[in-house]
Enzyme design. Structure first.
Site, PDB file in Angstrom:
ATOM      1  CG  ASP A  40      34.074  77.066  36.932  1.00 58.23           C
ATOM      2  OD1 ASP A  40      33.351  76.083  37.218  1.00 58.23           O
ATOM      3  OD2 ASP A  40      33.767  77.902  36.074  1.00 58.23           O
ATOM      4  CE1 TYR A  41      36.785  70.003  32.663  1.00 60.32           C
ATOM      5  CE2 TYR A  41      34.590  70.397  31.773  1.00 60.32           C
ATOM      6  CZ  TYR A  41      35.828  69.800  31.670  1.00 60.32           C
ATOM      7  OH  TYR A  41      36.123  69.012  30.587  1.00 60.32           O
ATOM      8  CG  ASP A  42      31.481  73.627  31.982  1.00 63.79           C
ATOM      9  OD1 ASP A  42      31.518  73.086  30.872  1.00 63.79           O
ATOM     10  OD2 ASP A  42      31.108  73.033  33.012  1.00 63.79           O
ATOM     11  CG  ASP A 218      34.206  81.061  33.439  1.00 64.85           C
ATOM     12  OD1 ASP A 218      33.391  81.311  32.525  1.00 64.85           O
ATOM     13  OD2 ASP A 218      34.087  80.065  34.174  1.00 64.85           O
TER      14      ASP A 218
END
Length: 267
Positions: A40-42, A218
């Protein structure tokens, strides 16, 4: 990449972040002939920001992803809720790193099926209703995606106003027929096309013929990905909260160090 990024990515990773079980899982994954590493990124590689396009990757994150992607038999992907163009812009990542946007439904070639007139009309209605809700919560805003509208309430200073806006979105446009709702950290995304990070992970795994897939995330939206991993795969949750992932690390810097450890082991 900046000199600071290069230094962070090439420094010796610290092992205390890793439990014995996670250390063993990384060693096993590093030895796999074909490996997929999806993140994931954010909240996983980049700290959250009130302005979404200011959420830049943590120092060293992009360098270590590029380092992994250059290794033989290794597919590296960013798997994000952002639309693919925004993900590319804010992350700065590109080939050989694979970018998958819109919670797994948007690939380099676009979406599997374009929206029809009914879809577009429903999406316009959802956007208008979310915009009206955002107007009553100073700081809130609505993001437009190719197949979805997203209410962001992170910038709303008043917690009560934040909760009211979220509740209105869930009770109103999110309850409409024909929509697919994803509730994340201070966001409500309402789409007219179903998306699943789990399905995207399966597609990445199949395309690569991966013996092992690692997925790091997350948010509650990442749970759909963790739930679809195979027994030999490695799910890693970032931060607190209930999870279907088998492993956990504390924060974003720990993710960067973990990826560096994996690159060292596989290199």
């Amino acid at each position: 990449m900046s000199a600071a990024d290069h230094t962070a990515s090439t420094s010796e990773p610290t092992e205390p972040d890793l439990t014995p079980a996670l250390s063993e899982a990384l060693r096993r994954a590093a030895a796999a002939p074909a490996l997929v590493v999806a993140c994931d990124y954010d909240g996983t590689l980049a700290p959250f920001a009130d302005e979404p396009m200011s959420a830049f990757a943590a120092p060293g994150a992009l360098d270590v992803l590029a380092r992994l992607a250059e290794l033989p038999g290794t597919t590296v992907a960013l798997l994000s809720g952002r639309n693919r163009a925004a993900l590319a812009q804010v992350s700065g990542a590109g080939a050989p790193v694979v970018l998958v946007g819109s919670h797994g439904s948007e690939w380099e070639g676009g979406f599997d099926a374009p929206l029809d007139d009914d879809d577009n009309a429903l999406l316009a209605r959802i956007h208008a209703e979310l915009t009206e809700i955002a107007s009553g919560a100073p700081g809130a805003h609505v993001e437009s995606k190719p197949t979805a509208a997203v209410l962001h309430v992170r910038p709303v200073e008043d917690p009560a106003a934040r909760e009211r806006a979220t509740a209105r979105a869930l009770a109103g446009p999110a309850a409409a027929d024909g929509v697919f709702v994803t509730k994340g950290k201070n966001v409500v995304e309402i789409a007219v096309r179903e998306a699943s990070k789990g399905a995207a992970l399966e597609r990445l795994t199949e395309q690569a013929g991966a013996d092992v897939t690692i997925f790091i995330g997350d948010d509650v939206t990442d749970e759909r990905g963790f739930a679809r991993l195979r027994p030999q795969d490695v799910g890693i949750k970032v931060g607190p909260g209930e999870t279907a992932a088998g492993h956990r690390v504390q924060d974003i810097p720990a993710v960067v160090r973990l990826l560096g450890t994996l690159a060292d082991l596989r290199g």
